[in-house]
Design a protein around this motif. Structure first.
Motif, short mmCIF file in Angstrom:
data_model
loop_
_atom_site.label_atom_id
_atom_site.label_comp_id
_atom_site.label_asym_id
_atom_site.label_seq_id
_atom_site.Cartn_x
_atom_site.Cartn_y
_atom_site.Cartn_z
N GLY A 234 0.83 -1.20 0.00
CA GLY A 234 0.00 0.00 0.00
C GLY A 234 0.86 1.25 0.00
O GLY A 234 1.94 1.29 0.61
N THR A 235 0.39 2.29 -0.67
CA THR A 235 1.14 3.53 -0.78
C THR A 235 0.98 4.37 0.48
O THR A 235 -0.14 4.58 0.96
CB THR A 235 0.64 4.35 -1.99
N HIS A 236 2.11 4.84 1.02
CA HIS A 236 2.08 5.63 2.24
C HIS A 236 3.42 6.29 2.44
O HIS A 236 4.38 6.02 1.72
CB HIS A 236 1.75 4.74 3.44
N THR A 237 3.48 7.17 3.41
CA THR A 237 4.76 7.76 3.86
C THR A 237 4.92 7.44 5.33
O THR A 237 3.96 7.56 6.11
CB THR A 237 4.76 9.30 3.68
N ILE A 238 6.12 7.06 5.73
CA ILE A 238 6.39 6.82 7.15
C ILE A 238 7.33 7.90 7.67
O ILE A 238 8.35 8.21 7.06
CB ILE A 238 6.93 5.39 7.41
N VAL A 239 6.91 8.52 8.77
CA VAL A 239 7.72 9.54 9.44
C VAL A 239 8.38 8.87 10.64
O VAL A 239 7.68 8.31 11.49
CB VAL A 239 6.86 10.74 9.90
N HIS A 240 9.69 8.89 10.70
CA HIS A 240 10.39 8.19 11.79
C HIS A 240 11.74 8.85 12.04
O HIS A 240 12.04 9.90 11.47
CB HIS A 240 10.53 6.70 11.46
N ASP A 241 12.53 8.25 12.92
CA ASP A 241 13.85 8.81 13.28
C ASP A 241 14.74 8.95 12.05
O ASP A 241 14.74 8.10 11.18
CB ASP A 241 14.54 7.89 14.30
#
Length: 241
Positions: A234-241
């Protein structure tokens, strides 16, 4: 927390705006839209994932707008918190109509309609596979439902926040206005803050960063999108360290 073999996360927070519930109505609640989102939640619940939810109140009343029009800010924010309780009750009704046991848990006590927030009790509900919808923000003015979602996600020891929006991730500029907008697959908390990308407000981003809580931004309008990401695509963006 029970592990599931076919999902990326075992316990998640789903944060959606109040506007997501109004469909094309322009104001208030659109029951078919509420039911559609409830079915998305059910599809993830059926995978064995434990689900928390926070729903904004902007489809009914937005404290900042009320304040901008001359209303005293604290009063306007409390009115906005009450709007989130109305949305939470609507979502509870839709989920229970699908056979999902659901609890609305309010930061402002109103025992006739929902439970007060008691952390250990809420954790127990999740362990029993009940969906917990946290309403009335943090119970304090000057804090957004983004911050409330991040706070509750940390308290419930969620493994990620899923931010359902109208677009399928975080872009460097508004994709509705710019055809050359680029979507990020991954981005750091600090970049989101520095570039003012509007994923969540700064307090929520900082709270997530300080507790190493990833934020997954995806399209709530994409059928099966929530389940797809938890299944590993699935298309998404992950915001992380």
């Amino acid at each position: 927390m029970s592990a599931t073999s076919d999902t990326t996360y075992n316990r998640v927070m789903l944060k959606i705006s109040g506007e997501a519930l109004m469909g094309d109505a322009g104001f208030g609640l659109h029951p078919p839209t509420v039911e559609r989102i409830a079915k998305e939640v059910k599809s993830v619940h059926d995978m064995g994932v434990e689900i928390c939810m926070v729903i904004g109140g902007g489809n009914i009343f937005r404290g900042l707008q009320g304040s901008a029009q001359g209303m005293e800010r604290t009063t306007a924010d409390y009115m906005g918190m009450l709007a989130t309780v109305m949305n939470a009750l609507a979502m509870q009704s839709a989920l229970e109509g699908l056979g999902i046991h659901t609890r609305v848990i309010s930061a402002i006590p109103m025992d006739q309609v929902c439970e007060p927030y008691i952390r250990r009790r809420a954790v127990r509900h999740l362990e029993k596979k009940r969906v917990c919808i946290f309403a009335a923000g943090t119970g304090n003015p000057y804090f957004t439902t983004d911050t409330a979602a991040t706070l509750r996600a940390n308290e419930m020891r969620c493994e990620a926040i899923f931010k359902g929006t109208k677009v399928d991730g975080v872009y460097d500029k508004d994709p509705a206005k710019h055809s050359d907008a680029q979507r990020y697959d991954k981005i750091s908390y600090d970049e989101v803050l520095q570039k003012h990308l509007g994923v969540m407000d700064a307090s929520a981003i900082a709270l997530a960063r300080d507790n190493h809580l990833p934020i997954v931004v995806f399209s709530l309008d994409e059928p099966g999108g929530f389940r797809g990401i938890l299944a590993g695509d699935g298309t998404h963006t992950i915001v992380h360290d």
